[in-house]
Write an enzyme that holds these catalytic residues in place. Structure first.
Site, PDB file in Angstrom:
ATOM      1  CG  ASN A   9     -68.703 -32.159 -22.679  1.00  0.00           C
ATOM      2  OD1 ASN A   9     -68.243 -33.223 -22.260  1.00  0.00           O
ATOM      3  ND2 ASN A   9     -67.996 -31.041 -22.722  1.00  0.00           N
ATOM      4  CD1 TRP A  10     -73.459 -36.621 -21.030  1.00  0.00           C
ATOM      5  CD2 TRP A  10     -73.023 -38.789 -20.703  1.00  0.00           C
ATOM      6  NE1 TRP A  10     -74.529 -37.340 -21.514  1.00  0.00           N
ATOM      7  CE2 TRP A  10     -74.284 -38.682 -21.329  1.00  0.00           C
ATOM      8  CE3 TRP A  10     -72.549 -40.073 -20.404  1.00  0.00           C
ATOM      9  CZ2 TRP A  10     -75.067 -39.786 -21.650  1.00  0.00           C
ATOM     10  CZ3 TRP A  10     -73.318 -41.187 -20.732  1.00  0.00           C
ATOM     11  CH2 TRP A  10     -74.572 -41.039 -21.349  1.00  0.00           C
ATOM     12  CE  LYS A  11     -68.609 -29.539 -19.486  1.00  0.00           C
ATOM     13  NZ  LYS A  11     -68.604 -28.174 -18.964  1.00  0.00           N
ATOM     14  CG  HIS A  95     -64.814 -27.968 -23.571  1.00  0.00           C
ATOM     15  ND1 HIS A  95     -64.618 -27.326 -22.368  1.00  0.00           N
ATOM     16  CD2 HIS A  95     -66.150 -28.118 -23.707  1.00  0.00           C
ATOM     17  CE1 HIS A  95     -65.791 -27.113 -21.797  1.00  0.00           C
ATOM     18  NE2 HIS A  95     -66.733 -27.586 -22.590  1.00  0.00           N
ATOM     19  CD  GLU A  97     -65.076 -27.731 -18.725  1.00  0.00           C
ATOM     20  OE1 GLU A  97     -65.140 -28.942 -19.029  1.00  0.00           O
ATOM     21  OE2 GLU A  97     -66.064 -27.072 -18.355  1.00  0.00           O
ATOM     22  CD  GLU A 168     -69.268 -25.268 -24.886  1.00  0.00           C
ATOM     23  OE1 GLU A 168     -70.323 -25.837 -24.595  1.00  0.00           O
ATOM     24  OE2 GLU A 168     -68.168 -25.632 -24.447  1.00  0.00           O
ATOM     25  N   GLY A 174     -71.119 -23.775 -16.822  1.00  0.00           N
ATOM     26  CA  GLY A 174     -71.250 -24.282 -15.458  1.00  0.00           C
ATOM     27  C   GLY A 174     -71.548 -23.219 -14.415  1.00  0.00           C
ATOM     28  CB  SER A 214     -75.639 -21.862 -18.103  1.00  0.00           C
ATOM     29  OG  SER A 214     -74.520 -21.890 -17.228  1.00  0.00           O
ATOM     30  N   GLY A 235     -73.678 -29.242 -21.015  1.00  0.00           N
ATOM     31  CA  GLY A 235     -72.896 -29.904 -19.981  1.00  0.00           C
ATOM     32  C   GLY A 235     -73.801 -30.449 -18.887  1.00  0.00           C
ATOM     33  N   GLY A 236     -73.917 -29.704 -17.795  1.00  0.00           N
ATOM     34  CA  GLY A 236     -74.630 -30.185 -16.612  1.00  0.00           C
ATOM     35  C   GLY A 236     -76.020 -30.744 -16.891  1.00  0.00           C
TER      36      GLY A 236
HETATM   37  P1  13P Z   1     -72.775 -26.356 -18.873  1.00  0.00           P
HETATM   38  O1  13P Z   1     -73.974 -26.686 -19.723  1.00  0.00           O
HETATM   39  O2  13P Z   1     -72.682 -27.193 -17.645  1.00  0.00           O
HETATM   40  O3  13P Z   1     -72.665 -24.902 -18.636  1.00  0.00           O
HETATM   41  O4  13P Z   1     -71.477 -26.777 -19.742  1.00  0.00           O
HETATM   42  C1  13P Z   1     -71.388 -26.361 -21.057  1.00  0.00           C
HETATM   43  C2  13P Z   1     -70.255 -27.042 -21.675  1.00  0.00           C
HETATM   44  O5  13P Z   1     -69.105 -26.815 -21.327  1.00  0.00           O
HETATM   45  C3  13P Z   1     -70.537 -28.025 -22.737  1.00  0.00           C
HETATM   46  O6  13P Z   1     -69.381 -28.406 -23.408  1.00  0.00           O
END
Ligand code: 13P
Length: 255
Positions: A9-11, A95, A97, A168, A174, A214, A235-236
């Site tokens: 997930n590149w956000k 998600h 977010e 999640e 993050g 993470s 994510g990251g």
């Molecule tokens: P991180 O891997 O950056 O913690 O993010 C996880 C995430 O929200 C994937 O959708």
């Protein structure tokens, strides 16, 4: 057999050129991997550019969100049919977010998105997870169950076949504080038991449940070898080719 799935997930990150470069690096290194299903979810404006890079590889394209209607007067929104038109096979819904912050998406809306995505032929990654406050108050099972009921209860089996769950925990996203393998396993077993109660043993055994929060190359092995962890939503670390490849390589054979 549940084939492991690792999704990036590149956000809201990267430029168009950087998105292409990342996709090129992934195609070169894991583009023909069959053991693990790989999905990348770039920002909307880069979908077509990344699609062109992924062509001929086994890496699938996904989006990070969709609207719940196929078309209409919804300024700034993107429909599931448009995503299919851009080469997407997957979409992330629910998600944290988008459940939290200013967006405040609720389960009934997320359910509509799942239905719309299914109608357009998309596979869905449905995210669920508790906040730190909820975990500290021992509310994790009830929070997860409410999200599952709100988004999935009564969903026909053919729709469920295109749904992947992602646990999640909000406090792990993050932050660098991933859930321990035991914490992830405990909740993901709870999710599979719920699927069993709702839809029967066959569907529960076939549905993949990912862990997200993470995930890094050095913790992926211990998380992804848990019996009810069928892959990762990253994510990251999905923004760095070396890290994403490391996570893919850490995924064990299907369970
Ligand atoms: P991180 O891997 O950056 O913690 O993010 C996880 C995430 O929200 C994937 O959708």
């Amino acid at each position: 057999m549940r084939k492991p799935l690792v999704a990036g997930n590149w956000k809201m990150n990267l430029s168009g050129a950087q998105a292409e470069q990342l996709a090129q690096a992934l195609v070169a290194r894991v583009g023909q991997v069959d053991r693990v299903q790989i999905v990348v979810c770039p920002p909307f404006p880069y979908l077509l550019r990344v699609r062109a890079v992924l062509a001929g590889s086994k890496i699938a394209l996904g989006a990070q969100n969709c609207h719940h209607e196929a078309k209409g007067a919804f300024t700034g929104e993107v429909s599931p049919t448009m995503l299919v038109d851009c080469g997407c096979q997957w979409v992330i819904v629910g998600h944290s977010e988008r459940r939290g912050g200013k967006v405040q998406e609720k389960d009934d809306l997320i359910r509509k998105k799942i239905n719309a995505a299914h109608a357009a032929g998309l596979h869905v990654i449905l995210c669920v997870g508790e906040t730190l406050f909820e975990r500290q108050n021992n509310e994790t099972p009830s929070v997860i169950e409410n999200q599952l009921v709100g988004c999935l209860e009564g969903m026909p089996a053919d729709k469920m076949a295109s749904v992947v769950l992602a646990y999640e925990p909000v406090w792990a996203i993050g932050t660098g504080h991933n859930a321990t393998p035991q914490q992830a396993q405990e909740v993901q077993q709870f999710i599979r038991n719920w699927l069993d109660d709702q839809f029967g043993a066959g569907l529960a055994a076939a549905t993949r449940v990912l862990y997200g929060g993470s995930v890094k190359p050095d913790n992926a092995g211990s998380l992804l070898t848990q019996p009810d962890v069928d892959g990762a939503l990253v994510g990251g670390a999905s923004l760095v080719a070396d890290d994403f490849v490391g996570i893919i390589n850490a995924a064990p054979a299907g369970k």
